[in-house]
Design a protein around this motif. Structure first.
Motif, PDB file in Angstrom:
ATOM      1  N   GLN A 299      -9.283  -2.641   7.881  1.00 46.70           N
ATOM      2  CA  GLN A 299     -10.467  -3.086   7.146  1.00 46.70           C
ATOM      3  C   GLN A 299     -10.250  -4.450   6.492  1.00 46.70           C
ATOM      4  O   GLN A 299     -11.110  -5.325   6.567  1.00 46.70           O
ATOM      5  CB  GLN A 299     -10.823  -2.033   6.081  1.00 46.70           C
ATOM      6  N   THR A 300      -9.089  -4.623   5.881  1.00 48.51           N
ATOM      7  CA  THR A 300      -8.847  -5.851   5.120  1.00 48.51           C
ATOM      8  C   THR A 300      -8.630  -7.055   6.030  1.00 48.51           C
ATOM      9  O   THR A 300      -9.170  -8.131   5.806  1.00 48.51           O
ATOM     10  CB  THR A 300      -7.611  -5.662   4.214  1.00 48.51           C
TER      11      THR A 300
ATOM     12  N   SER B 239     -15.250   0.675   0.720  1.00 49.03           N
ATOM     13  CA  SER B 239     -14.934   1.739   1.677  1.00 49.03           C
ATOM     14  C   SER B 239     -14.552   3.019   0.969  1.00 49.03           C
ATOM     15  O   SER B 239     -14.197   3.008  -0.220  1.00 49.03           O
ATOM     16  CB  SER B 239     -13.796   1.314   2.619  1.00 49.03           C
TER      17      SER B 239
ATOM     18  N   PHE C 124       0.831  -1.197   0.000  1.00 55.34           N
ATOM     19  CA  PHE C 124       0.000   0.000   0.000  1.00 55.34           C
ATOM     20  C   PHE C 124       0.871   1.256   0.000  1.00 55.34           C
ATOM     21  O   PHE C 124       0.602   2.212  -0.718  1.00 55.34           O
ATOM     22  CB  PHE C 124      -0.897  -0.032   1.237  1.00 55.34           C
TER      23      PHE C 124
ATOM     24  N   SER D 248      -7.568  -6.125  -4.454  1.00 53.38           N
ATOM     25  CA  SER D 248      -8.404  -4.966  -4.204  1.00 53.38           C
ATOM     26  C   SER D 248      -7.829  -3.784  -4.966  1.00 53.38           C
ATOM     27  O   SER D 248      -6.656  -3.779  -5.323  1.00 53.38           O
ATOM     28  CB  SER D 248      -8.552  -4.684  -2.709  1.00 53.38           C
TER      29      SER D 248
ATOM     30  N   TYR E 186     -17.361   1.992   5.714  1.00 50.66           N
ATOM     31  CA  TYR E 186     -16.882   0.665   5.357  1.00 50.66           C
ATOM     32  C   TYR E 186     -18.095  -0.258   5.343  1.00 50.66           C
ATOM     33  O   TYR E 186     -18.892  -0.270   6.294  1.00 50.66           O
ATOM     34  CB  TYR E 186     -15.851   0.180   6.388  1.00 50.66           C
TER      35      TYR E 186
ATOM     36  N   VAL F  32      -7.572   0.492  -5.319  1.00 47.81           N
ATOM     37  CA  VAL F  32      -7.696   1.756  -4.597  1.00 47.81           C
ATOM     38  C   VAL F  32      -7.756   2.889  -5.616  1.00 47.81           C
ATOM     39  O   VAL F  32      -6.916   2.967  -6.515  1.00 47.81           O
ATOM     40  CB  VAL F  32      -6.495   1.954  -3.649  1.00 47.81           C
TER      41      VAL F  32
ATOM     42  N   TYR G 164      -6.280   0.693   6.078  1.00 48.27           N
ATOM     43  CA  TYR G 164      -6.540  -0.340   5.060  1.00 48.27           C
ATOM     44  C   TYR G 164      -6.344  -1.737   5.669  1.00 48.27           C
ATOM     45  O   TYR G 164      -7.142  -2.653   5.430  1.00 48.27           O
ATOM     46  CB  TYR G 164      -5.601  -0.124   3.875  1.00 48.27           C
TER      47      TYR G 164
ATOM     48  N   GLU H 115      -3.389   5.873   6.082  1.00 45.27           N
ATOM     49  CA  GLU H 115      -4.241   5.167   5.116  1.00 45.27           C
ATOM     50  C   GLU H 115      -3.893   3.684   5.082  1.00 45.27           C
ATOM     51  O   GLU H 115      -4.777   2.823   5.056  1.00 45.27           O
ATOM     52  CB  GLU H 115      -4.056   5.747   3.704  1.00 45.27           C
TER      53      GLU H 115
ATOM     54  N   THR I 266     -11.982   2.158  -1.892  1.00 48.63           N
ATOM     55  CA  THR I 266     -11.446   0.812  -2.102  1.00 48.63           C
ATOM     56  C   THR I 266     -12.526  -0.055  -2.736  1.00 48.63           C
ATOM     57  O   THR I 266     -13.675  -0.085  -2.271  1.00 48.63           O
ATOM     58  CB  THR I 266     -11.017   0.183  -0.761  1.00 48.63           C
TER      59      THR I 266
END
Lengths: 269, 371
Positions: free
Chosen positions: A241-242, B102, A225, B75, B208, B77, A238, A234, B94
């Motif tokens: 969430q992931t 999200s 990322f 995924s 989210y 972005v 991320y 961020e 995302t």
């Protein structure tokens, strides 16, 4: 014989030649250390395989972004290699990005006087890469992005920067960044650098973080990322969430375990 | 004959390269466009922004591929920068499996120019959800109705049917966020969720939503917590791992009273959520490889163990490391010269040099042939 292949080859040659200055123009220096440690059976076989693979991913991502990345894995990862690579980053580049994954030691635990302030990173053969001896002299304000995945690398700061003991300055956050004035604050949003380390024990890569995600995946996702242009906050959200299925990093078990000192709004330089 | 064959081969190779590159570019473009469309749609139709005042620019697109052992994971972005005279915003979305899961918004400069005014924050959240419901076509009415008469001055938790709603204050790297969270639960197990965060001044922060990403499978729970721990302990008797010297480590002593088990439903190599026991067994000592415990997953319906891994940390326990094989902890490296011969791992440079050599050799060969 047609001239077409020669023309194509010549064009390719010119194109490739133009890449060389980019590859060696050394504005940002990067390094990945992976001292898989065989002393006292500190790593399982699976851990060593995961560490090599993940650190190689990270090295390749940084190399692709910056045109090169110093690496030091396994038996190559000695105290001398840490010192030499850090010296090169300090003297030959304007900014440095470093990732290191391994174990923590206490270099003066049996010295006289015994000391538990100072810490070391254990090199491949177990010799200590000591905070104030092998790291601090070879780092500077150029070390703007540092992630030290060893135990307790987020501790002893700012105490070790403000009140050195008889052995000298101590603690990884200070020794990797020389950040004293101004100090770095945890999860702050201002400043010129960011340093990530672990409070207490750093999870081995084979440790399951959540669901099918282990900590090797966490490291991989973070650097993936970051190398795509994200900021630290961020990237951490991320991961929240992931990997954990929650909206914010502060809702994960990593909050105040994986500590980011300094400016989490920064991207890679 | 040879010359003709060389020509045909050279052309075929060039054509293959061209087709390959065209293929790659069009695939990347198509993927990017789909994710981008989702993200733009969300910005235009859901976010409370006056887009007539902003110039919207795509500033980042990244496709994240899983590592080799999680190759199924991808995924995307998509980041937009919205500029106006007064303010600059960065919106990052995302997309996973072509579903927008999200989005977060950061005000980089100046005030956010909104397209509407709200009586209060709850109204703002409600309007956001109504517009989001229209955008996704996913029925969210049960969730929206839970906002009626909500007092946002204190944290709370309400359950209505299978939906558990919580309102809490969350720290997002120094910014206080009011988080509105709806979780679909069955028998106390949390499955999918919608989470929306607003700053206390009413600004949208992020959302989210994994409701479209995952489906819910068999929710049966036949195994109790105690049974799960017993199954895990039984399993640990057969479990072993390998050290670098090839030795097998097995026969663990478990500290049962410190064992933990939680019933969860995270995705396991699939988008179908099923409940399982996440058991952590603590060992009575540190085993080789710095292993202090075991993580064992057990399906809640069948009691089948489907995952076991080591819990280990990167520190050294100094009670038993007196014989670490180092020279002297006080050895100074200050005389170590700067490494002028460091082998920099330059992927690009290495490939470039190899290709240069190949191309150079080809040119020389072709030139000689022409002569």
């Amino acid at each position: 014989m047609s001239k077409v292949p020669i023309v194509i080859c010549a064009n390719l040659l010119i194109g490739l030649l133009s890449l060389i200055p980019q590859a060696v123009s050394a504005n940002v220096g990067t390094a990945v250390f992976c001292p898989n440690n065989f002393q006292e059976g500190t790593d399982t076989n699976n851990e060593i395989i995961l560490s090599r693979a993940t650190c190689a991913y990270i090295r390749d991502m940084l190399a692709a972004k910056y045109g090169g990345c110093y690496d030091s894995f396994d038996a190559n990862c000695t105290v001398e290699r840490y010192v030499s690579i850090l010296s090169t980053l300090k003297t030959s580049f304007n900014k440095a990005v470093v990732f290191s994954k391994g174990h923590r030691g206490y270099p003066y635990w049996n010295a006289s006087p015994p000391n538990w302030n100072h810490m070391s990173l254990l090199s491949n053969n177990g010799a200590p890469v000591i905070d104030n001896v092998h790291i601090l002299p070879y780092t500077s304000t150029k070390n703007v992005f540092t992630f030290i995945w060893h135990c307790e690398t987020a501790e002893k700061y700012p105490a070790g920067a403000l009140n050195p003991d008889s052995y000298g300055y101590y603690g990884m956050p200070y020794c990797w960044t020389t950040a004293m004035d101004p100090l770095m604050y945890p999860y702050a949003t201002s400043g010129i650098r960011v340093y990530l380390g672990w409070w207490d024990g750093s999870p081995q890569f084979e440790y399951t973080a959540n669901g099918m995600w282990n900590f090797a995946h966490v490291a991989y996702l973070f650097w993936y990322f970051m190398c795509g242009g994200a900021t630290v906050n961020e990237a951490l959200n991320y991961i929240a969430q992931t990997v954990y299925g929650v909206q914010y990093f502060s809702q994960t078990p990593l909050w105040w375990w994986l500590i980011a000192f300094g400016n989490v709004s920064l991207t890679l330089p | 004959m040879n010359s003709q064959l060389t020509k045909v081969c050279a052309r075929a190779i060039i054509l293959l390269i061209v087709f390959y590159l065209i293929g790659c570019f069009s695939y990347a473009f198509a993927t990017q466009s789909a994710a981008q469309e989702k993200a733009i749609g969300f910005v235009e139709k859901v976010l409370p922004l006056d887009l007539t005042k902003y110039n919207l620019t795509l500033t980042r697109y990244q496709k994240i591929m899983g590592p080799s052992d999680l190759a199924w994971f991808t995924s995307e972005v998509v980041e937009f920068t919205l500029d106006s005279k007064e303010s600059t915003l960065v919106v990052t979305c995302t997309v996973q499996n072509n579903i927008l899961i999200s989005c977060n918004m950061i005000a980089k400069k100046g005030p956010v120019i909104s397209d509407r005014q709200y009586v209060n924050l709850v109204e703002g959240v409600k309007t956001f959800l109504e517009r989001y419901q229209t955008f996704t076509k996913v029925d969210s009415n049960d969730m929206i109705s839970m906002l009626s008469g909500l007092d946002i001055t204190k944290d709370l938790s309400i359950t209505a049917g299978n939906i558990k709603f919580t309102l809490s204050t969350v720290n997002n790297f120094g910014t206080e966020i009011l988080q509105f969270k709806w979780v679909y639960t069955v028998n106390g197990v949390e499955y999918t969720s919608l989470q929306v965060g607003f700053q206390k001044n009413g600004l949208f922060d992020s959302f989210y939503d994994n409701r479209l990403l995952y489906s819910i499978g068999d929710t049966t729970v036949n195994v109790s917590r105690e049974q799960a721990i017993d199954i895990a302990i039984k399993y640990s008797e057969t479990y072993s791992y390998t050290m670098p010297d090839g030795s097998q480590i097995r026969g663990f002593n478990i500290t049962k009273d410190q064992s933990k088990a939680k019933l969860v439903a995270y995705p396991i190599n699939s988008t179908v959520l099923r409940p399982y026991w996440h058991v952590e067994l603590l060992l009575n000592q540190t085993y080789p490889g710095s292993v202090v415990g075991l993580t064992i997953f057990i399906w809640a319906n069948s009691g089948e163990v489907f995952h076991c891994s080591n819990i280990a940390y990167g520190g050294i326990d100094y009670s038993d490391t007196g014989n670490l094989d180092w020279e002297s902890p006080l050895a100074s490296p200050s005389s170590s010269p700067q490494d002028n011969t460091s082998t920099i791992s330059m992927g690009v440079l290495t490939i470039t040099v190899i290709m240069l050599l190949v191309i150079g050799a080809t040119i020389v060969r072709l030139s000689i042939k022409r002569k």
